[in-house]
Design a protein around this motif. Structure first.
Motif, PDB file in Angstrom:
ATOM      1  N   MET A 129       0.424  -1.140   0.312  1.00  0.00           N
ATOM      2  CA  MET A 129      -0.466   0.306   0.001  1.00  0.00           C
ATOM      3  C   MET A 129       0.968   1.297   0.316  1.00  0.00           C
ATOM      4  O   MET A 129       0.150   2.611   0.016  1.00  0.00           O
ATOM      5  N   ARG A 139      -0.258   7.420   3.849  1.00  0.00           N
ATOM      6  CA  ARG A 139      -1.363   6.602   4.506  1.00  0.00           C
ATOM      7  C   ARG A 139      -1.158   8.025   5.637  1.00  0.00           C
ATOM      8  O   ARG A 139      -1.781   8.056   6.160  1.00  0.00           O
ATOM      9  N   PHE A 171      -6.387  -1.768  -2.113  1.00  0.00           N
ATOM     10  CA  PHE A 171      -5.291  -0.435  -1.480  1.00  0.00           C
ATOM     11  C   PHE A 171      -4.324  -0.104  -1.865  1.00  0.00           C
ATOM     12  O   PHE A 171      -3.192   0.269  -1.863  1.00  0.00           O
TER      13      PHE A 171
END
Length: 294
Positions: A129, A139, A171
């Protein structure tokens, strides 16, 4: 008729459930009010859409009658009905309203339970991710990557990425997706989901609340608390350095870390099995309820 609970019996269960869940919802509210993000626990209240107030709310499940005047409060939900003995879930009304969810949940859970756990993904989904992302794109950008961006990318490139869970795979960064051994889709979810997957086992919480208020709240709570424990491993095995929060890393970039991950992954598969069985039985009971014509 199923079990009949006196008002003192069911209110005690209601209050115990609320206290159990406030262990988690209380700190969540405090963090939110203070504007503090938590890279591990926020997931349970953001990715999963069950509001804290609903998590604290107690429901008895099918076949249980609640005695006493206090039970009349449940009639504000249209899937409850009054009987000569008290208030109970209207299983037929719920089955009519949620037929598609009941069918899909039962099919997915049964298919997953029917497979042997596959271990050895080593939690690389979290690494995929952030693969080849700039620092500002990550993130959880408030937390450093243990190995830095280049070191993180090397781990992804040196391992076999084999995530079969669509809601994790979606993701992945664009550069990481072709590296995955499979290309899961929503349409292939029932075919690919398996009981060794951390996310499939966390998702027992999702299927428990998707069938709310028919799911007994003690089962929702059991699934939620399992999801909390699995989420901790998920992020301990991630590329992030969360030691400041008390989460020591499971270093899956090493043979020892991978072995530890597999041990814990296997234990969670065992813990999840009886909860999945209870949800399968619940979906069966709901699916077999007679649905009157409109």
């Amino acid at each position: 008729m199923g079990a009949v609970l006196s008002q003192s019996e069911w209110t005690a269960r209601r209050d115990a459930h609320a206290a159990r869940m406030r262990r988690w919802t209380g700190p969540h509210h405090e963090r939110k009010a203070a504007g503090r993000k938590h890279p591990v626990l926020d997931f349970l209240f953001s990715y999963y859409s069950h509001r804290p107030s609903r998590l604290e709310r107690w429901h008895p499940g099918p076949g249980v009658v609640l005695e006493g005047d206090a039970a009349l409060a449940y009639l504000k939900w249209p899937v409850y009905r009054r009987t000569p003995d008290g208030v109970t879930l209207d299983v037929e009304a719920f089955a009519r309203e949620r037929a598609n969810t009941i069918e899909f949940a039962g099919r997915l859970l049964a298919a997953t339970a029917g497979r042997a756990p596959r271990l050895g993904c080593f939690g690389l989904h979290e690494w995929a991710m952030v693969y080849r992302q700039r620092p500002e794109q990550v993130r959880h950008d408030a937390w450093p990557l243990r190995l830095g961006s280049e070191g993180t990318d090397r781990v992804v490139e040196s391992q076999r990425v084999q995530c079969g869970h669509f809601d994790a795979f979606r993701f992945f960064t664009p550069d990481a997706r072709p590296r995955n051994a499979v290309q899961p889709t929503r349409e292939t979810q029932v075919d690919l989901e398996q009981p060794g997957c951390l996310h499939a086992n966390m998702d027992l919480f999702k299927w428990a609340y998707k069938l709310d208020p028919a799911t007994p709240s003690e089962l929702v709570a059991d699934c939620f608390e399992l999801a909390v424990r699995i989420r901790e491993l998920d992020m301990r095995a991630s590329p992030y350095d969360l030691a400041e929060l008390g989460y020591e890393p499971v270093r899956i970039e090493t043979p020892e870390g991978r072995a530890e991950y597999v041990r814990r992954q296997s234990a969670f598969a065992e813990d999840a099995a009886p909860l999945r069985a209870r949800l399968i039985e619940l979906s069966r009971v709901l699916a077999e309820a007679p649905v009157p014509a409109r």
